[in-house]
Write a protein that holds these residues in place. Structure first.
Motif, PDB file in Angstrom:
ATOM      1  N   GLY A  87       6.159 -10.450  -5.821  1.00  0.00           N
ATOM      2  CA  GLY A  87       5.205 -10.131  -6.882  1.00  0.00           C
ATOM      3  C   GLY A  87       5.093 -11.231  -7.920  1.00  0.00           C
ATOM      4  O   GLY A  87       3.995 -11.598  -8.351  1.00  0.00           O
ATOM      5  N   ILE A  88       6.238 -11.793  -8.315  1.00  0.00           N
ATOM      6  CA  ILE A  88       6.252 -12.883  -9.292  1.00  0.00           C
ATOM      7  C   ILE A  88       5.497 -14.089  -8.744  1.00  0.00           C
ATOM      8  O   ILE A  88       4.680 -14.705  -9.431  1.00  0.00           O
ATOM      9  N   VAL A  89       5.769 -14.421  -7.492  1.00  0.00           N
ATOM     10  CA  VAL A  89       5.096 -15.560  -6.863  1.00  0.00           C
ATOM     11  C   VAL A  89       3.596 -15.297  -6.752  1.00  0.00           C
ATOM     12  O   VAL A  89       2.778 -16.200  -6.949  1.00  0.00           O
ATOM     13  N   GLY A  90       3.208 -14.053  -6.480  1.00  0.00           N
ATOM     14  CA  GLY A  90       1.790 -13.713  -6.418  1.00  0.00           C
ATOM     15  C   GLY A  90       1.091 -13.938  -7.754  1.00  0.00           C
ATOM     16  O   GLY A  90      -0.013 -14.496  -7.800  1.00  0.00           O
ATOM     17  N   PHE A  91       1.724 -13.529  -8.835  1.00  0.00           N
ATOM     18  CA  PHE A  91       1.134 -13.758 -10.151  1.00  0.00           C
ATOM     19  C   PHE A  91       1.135 -15.248 -10.517  1.00  0.00           C
ATOM     20  O   PHE A  91       0.216 -15.729 -11.182  1.00  0.00           O
ATOM     21  N   TRP A  92       2.154 -15.969 -10.086  1.00  0.00           N
ATOM     22  CA  TRP A  92       2.204 -17.418 -10.301  1.00  0.00           C
ATOM     23  C   TRP A  92       1.022 -18.070  -9.575  1.00  0.00           C
ATOM     24  O   TRP A  92       0.344 -18.937 -10.124  1.00  0.00           O
ATOM     25  N   LEU A  93       0.773 -17.639  -8.361  1.00  0.00           N
ATOM     26  CA  LEU A  93      -0.363 -18.144  -7.596  1.00  0.00           C
ATOM     27  C   LEU A  93      -1.676 -17.827  -8.315  1.00  0.00           C
ATOM     28  O   LEU A  93      -2.577 -18.676  -8.388  1.00  0.00           O
ATOM     29  N   LEU A  94      -1.773 -16.658  -8.868  1.00  0.00           N
ATOM     30  CA  LEU A  94      -2.972 -16.269  -9.612  1.00  0.00           C
ATOM     31  C   LEU A  94      -3.201 -17.207 -10.794  1.00  0.00           C
ATOM     32  O   LEU A  94      -4.334 -17.644 -11.045  1.00  0.00           O
ATOM     33  N   LEU A 100     -11.056 -14.985   0.209  1.00  0.00           N
ATOM     34  CA  LEU A 100      -9.891 -14.525   0.965  1.00  0.00           C
ATOM     35  C   LEU A 100      -8.658 -14.377   0.078  1.00  0.00           C
ATOM     36  O   LEU A 100      -7.922 -13.388   0.166  1.00  0.00           O
ATOM     37  N   VAL A 101      -8.427 -15.371  -0.776  1.00  0.00           N
ATOM     38  CA  VAL A 101      -7.260 -15.322  -1.662  1.00  0.00           C
ATOM     39  C   VAL A 101      -7.402 -14.177  -2.659  1.00  0.00           C
ATOM     40  O   VAL A 101      -6.439 -13.445  -2.926  1.00  0.00           O
ATOM     41  N   THR A 102      -8.596 -13.996  -3.187  1.00  0.00           N
ATOM     42  CA  THR A 102      -8.835 -12.897  -4.121  1.00  0.00           C
ATOM     43  C   THR A 102      -8.586 -11.554  -3.457  1.00  0.00           C
ATOM     44  O   THR A 102      -7.942 -10.669  -4.037  1.00  0.00           O
ATOM     45  N   LEU A 103      -9.074 -11.391  -2.236  1.00  0.00           N
ATOM     46  CA  LEU A 103      -8.847 -10.141  -1.510  1.00  0.00           C
ATOM     47  C   LEU A 103      -7.365  -9.926  -1.206  1.00  0.00           C
ATOM     48  O   LEU A 103      -6.863  -8.798  -1.308  1.00  0.00           O
ATOM     49  N   ALA A 104      -6.650 -11.005  -0.851  1.00  0.00           N
ATOM     50  CA  ALA A 104      -5.215 -10.884  -0.565  1.00  0.00           C
ATOM     51  C   ALA A 104      -4.456 -10.463  -1.822  1.00  0.00           C
ATOM     52  O   ALA A 104      -3.632  -9.538  -1.785  1.00  0.00           O
ATOM     53  N   LEU A 105      -4.730 -11.136  -2.942  1.00  0.00           N
ATOM     54  CA  LEU A 105      -4.048 -10.789  -4.187  1.00  0.00           C
ATOM     55  C   LEU A 105      -4.425  -9.384  -4.659  1.00  0.00           C
ATOM     56  O   LEU A 105      -3.564  -8.599  -5.046  1.00  0.00           O
ATOM     57  N   ALA A 106      -5.712  -9.072  -4.613  1.00  0.00           N
ATOM     58  CA  ALA A 106      -6.169  -7.761  -5.087  1.00  0.00           C
ATOM     59  C   ALA A 106      -5.608  -6.632  -4.230  1.00  0.00           C
ATOM     60  O   ALA A 106      -5.210  -5.592  -4.763  1.00  0.00           O
ATOM     61  N   SER A 107      -5.562  -6.828  -2.913  1.00  0.00           N
ATOM     62  CA  SER A 107      -5.027  -5.769  -2.050  1.00  0.00           C
ATOM     63  C   SER A 107      -3.545  -5.536  -2.317  1.00  0.00           C
ATOM     64  O   SER A 107      -3.083  -4.389  -2.316  1.00  0.00           O
ATOM     65  N   GLY A 108      -2.797  -6.608  -2.566  1.00  0.00           N
ATOM     66  CA  GLY A 108      -1.370  -6.448  -2.886  1.00  0.00           C
ATOM     67  C   GLY A 108      -1.159  -5.754  -4.214  1.00  0.00           C
ATOM     68  O   GLY A 108      -0.341  -4.832  -4.335  1.00  0.00           O
ATOM     69  N   ILE A 109      -1.916  -6.171  -5.226  1.00  0.00           N
ATOM     70  CA  ILE A 109      -1.782  -5.556  -6.556  1.00  0.00           C
ATOM     71  C   ILE A 109      -2.214  -4.101  -6.509  1.00  0.00           C
ATOM     72  O   ILE A 109      -1.551  -3.221  -7.072  1.00  0.00           O
ATOM     73  N   TRP A 110      -3.304  -3.824  -5.828  1.00  0.00           N
ATOM     74  CA  TRP A 110      -3.816  -2.451  -5.735  1.00  0.00           C
ATOM     75  C   TRP A 110      -2.821  -1.560  -4.987  1.00  0.00           C
ATOM     76  O   TRP A 110      -2.564  -0.426  -5.372  1.00  0.00           O
ATOM     77  N   TRP A 111      -2.234  -2.088  -3.909  1.00  0.00           N
ATOM     78  CA  TRP A 111      -1.277  -1.296  -3.131  1.00  0.00           C
ATOM     79  C   TRP A 111      -0.036  -0.985  -3.958  1.00  0.00           C
ATOM     80  O   TRP A 111       0.451   0.147  -3.962  1.00  0.00           O
ATOM     81  N   VAL A 112       0.484  -1.983  -4.674  1.00  0.00           N
ATOM     82  CA  VAL A 112       1.668  -1.762  -5.506  1.00  0.00           C
ATOM     83  C   VAL A 112       1.363  -0.758  -6.609  1.00  0.00           C
ATOM     84  O   VAL A 112       2.219   0.041  -6.980  1.00  0.00           O
ATOM     85  N   TRP A 123      -4.001  -4.806   5.274  1.00  0.00           N
ATOM     86  CA  TRP A 123      -4.983  -5.839   4.929  1.00  0.00           C
ATOM     87  C   TRP A 123      -4.330  -6.973   4.146  1.00  0.00           C
ATOM     88  O   TRP A 123      -4.657  -8.142   4.341  1.00  0.00           O
ATOM     89  N   HIS A 124      -3.400  -6.637   3.262  1.00  0.00           N
ATOM     90  CA  HIS A 124      -2.672  -7.650   2.503  1.00  0.00           C
ATOM     91  C   HIS A 124      -1.902  -8.573   3.449  1.00  0.00           C
ATOM     92  O   HIS A 124      -1.922  -9.797   3.278  1.00  0.00           O
ATOM     93  N   ILE A 125      -1.263  -8.003   4.438  1.00  0.00           N
ATOM     94  CA  ILE A 125      -0.497  -8.798   5.406  1.00  0.00           C
ATOM     95  C   ILE A 125      -1.433  -9.662   6.238  1.00  0.00           C
ATOM     96  O   ILE A 125      -1.188 -10.872   6.412  1.00  0.00           O
ATOM     97  N   ILE A 126      -2.508  -9.092   6.750  1.00  0.00           N
ATOM     98  CA  ILE A 126      -3.467  -9.851   7.555  1.00  0.00           C
ATOM     99  C   ILE A 126      -4.062 -10.999   6.742  1.00  0.00           C
ATOM    100  O   ILE A 126      -4.115 -12.150   7.205  1.00  0.00           O
ATOM    101  N   LEU A 127      -4.499 -10.688   5.524  1.00  0.00           N
ATOM    102  CA  LEU A 127      -5.084 -11.728   4.675  1.00  0.00           C
ATOM    103  C   LEU A 127      -4.057 -12.795   4.314  1.00  0.00           C
ATOM    104  O   LEU A 127      -4.397 -13.980   4.209  1.00  0.00           O
ATOM    105  N   GLY A 128      -2.807 -12.395   4.126  1.00  0.00           N
ATOM    106  CA  GLY A 128      -1.747 -13.371   3.853  1.00  0.00           C
ATOM    107  C   GLY A 128      -1.581 -14.358   5.000  1.00  0.00           C
ATOM    108  O   GLY A 128      -1.440 -15.564   4.782  1.00  0.00           O
ATOM    109  N   PHE A 129      -1.604 -13.866   6.226  1.00  0.00           N
ATOM    110  CA  PHE A 129      -1.507 -14.756   7.379  1.00  0.00           C
ATOM    111  C   PHE A 129      -2.723 -15.674   7.476  1.00  0.00           C
ATOM    112  O   PHE A 129      -2.593 -16.873   7.747  1.00  0.00           O
ATOM    113  N   VAL A 130      -3.922 -15.111   7.239  1.00  0.00           N
ATOM    114  CA  VAL A 130      -5.151 -15.908   7.325  1.00  0.00           C
ATOM    115  C   VAL A 130      -5.171 -16.994   6.249  1.00  0.00           C
ATOM    116  O   VAL A 130      -5.483 -18.158   6.527  1.00  0.00           O
TER     117      VAL A 130
END
Length: 139
Positions: free
Chosen positions: A40-47, A80-92, A107-114
């Motif tokens: 989660g911390i790394v995700g926000f850092w990426l944001l 793609l990055v926005t969808l990956a981050l948003a799906s992770g934040i929304w799921w949490v 979807w978060h996992i699939i988008l993360g791989f893509v």
């Protein structure tokens, strides 16, 4: 930050996000909460890094006459990055959405791989080595 340092920082943080995500997926144990927190911390850092990059490229994005093929790829990557981050934040946050038989976490996992694959391809095609002046301060 210089553009090169920003790009390399995004690549490093994306690699950390992929690694922590993969480890959390494999472990999945509540007592290993630290890896979930790190993800989660790394995700926000990426944001935050992406916000800095978006500020740099914004003038090109809002003027379609400045667009070229790379701009279209950049917009697709941003989506793609926005969808990956948003799906992770929304799921949490407790969100629940099913689309084509997959939930938000899937979807978060699939988008993360893509996104990770796209970054690797991009780095091989266009990465420029960091220079000393990219890392060194002004003084």
């Amino acid at each position: 930050m210089s553009p090169r340092l920003t790009d390399w920082s995004i690549a490093l943080v994306a690699a950390l996000a992929f690694t922590t995500g993969l480890v959390s997926l494999i472990s999945g144990l509540p007592q290993e909460w630290f890896i979930f927190a790190m993800h989660g911390i790394v995700g926000f850092w990426l944001l935050l890094l992406l916000w800095g990059k978006l500020r740099r490229v914004w003038p090109r994005l809002i003027h379609p006459r400045l667009w070229n093929r790379r701009t279209i790829y950049g917009l697709l990557a941003l989506l793609l990055v926005t969808l990956a981050l948003a799906s992770g934040i929304w799921w949490v946050g407790g969100g629940d959405l099913y689309f084509i038989g997959f939930n938000l976490l899937n979807w978060h996992i699939i988008l993360g791989f893509v996104v990770t694959a796209a970054i690797v391809i991009h780095m091989f095609a266009r990465a420029k080595r960091l220079r000393t002046r990219d890392i060194a301060g002004r003084r």
